[in-house]
Design an enzyme around this catalytic site. Sequence first.
Site, PDB file in Angstrom:
ATOM      1  CD  GLU A   1      18.693  13.281 -11.664  1.00  0.00           C
ATOM      2  OE1 GLU A   1      18.251  14.437 -11.564  1.00  0.00           O
ATOM      3  OE2 GLU A   1      19.611  12.956 -12.438  1.00  0.00           O
TER       4      GLU A   1
ATOM      5  CG  HIS B   1      25.972  10.310  -9.076  1.00  0.00           C
ATOM      6  ND1 HIS B   1      26.238   9.359 -10.036  1.00  0.00           N
ATOM      7  CD2 HIS B   1      24.742  10.796  -9.355  1.00  0.00           C
ATOM      8  CE1 HIS B   1      25.207   9.264 -10.862  1.00  0.00           C
ATOM      9  NE2 HIS B   1      24.286  10.135 -10.483  1.00  0.00           N
TER      10      HIS B   1
END
Length: 198
Positions: free
Chosen positions: A82, A9
């Site tokens: 994550e 990201h």
Amino acid sequence: MLTVYLLRHGETTYNADGNRYCGRTDAELTDKGILQAQRVAEALHGHPIDAVYASPLKRAYRTAEIASGSQLPVVKDPRLIELDFGAWEGKTRQEFVAEDPSLWNSWSKSPDRTQAGGSGDTAFDVVHRFDDFFTEMMQKHDGQHVLVVAHNGVNRLYLAWKLGMPLKYYRRIVQENSAITIIRFGDQEGFSLLKLNA
């Protein structure tokens, strides 16, 4: 074969604040992070993209929306989330190593068996859920190109594992915010890293 544009990201508020560990915290993109995602959209313009997948965390999902040019729906997949960093969440490495250097030493030597932050994910947790995701993608998108937006820790661990590296060396692979990494499944090698941080 499956070709994947794999992204981390864009920059988040945690990245900008001393690179604090931002595992499951749902941090927002900064203005710079939005600009980085827009640059990815420009770089991918004209390249085939048949599907878009992202971690359900806002920073990854928003990056995927922008980077794909909003031409395709972004499918959230929890397997792309994550690492759970446990007690390290929200802290810089300097801070949490000072608190418990032995735990960091254990993680550095054996992340496959050590829980991040003492209570989070192991590296094996990550590579197994990522491999499950990509096995499904190979069946679902054979012969296609897929954009996948996830996170620094999980991307590096998975790349290290697929390249046959000991997982303790995953930090030797750099994943810059919104840089394009291209991987391919199902070729003669089974897995190939075509570009890193393009």
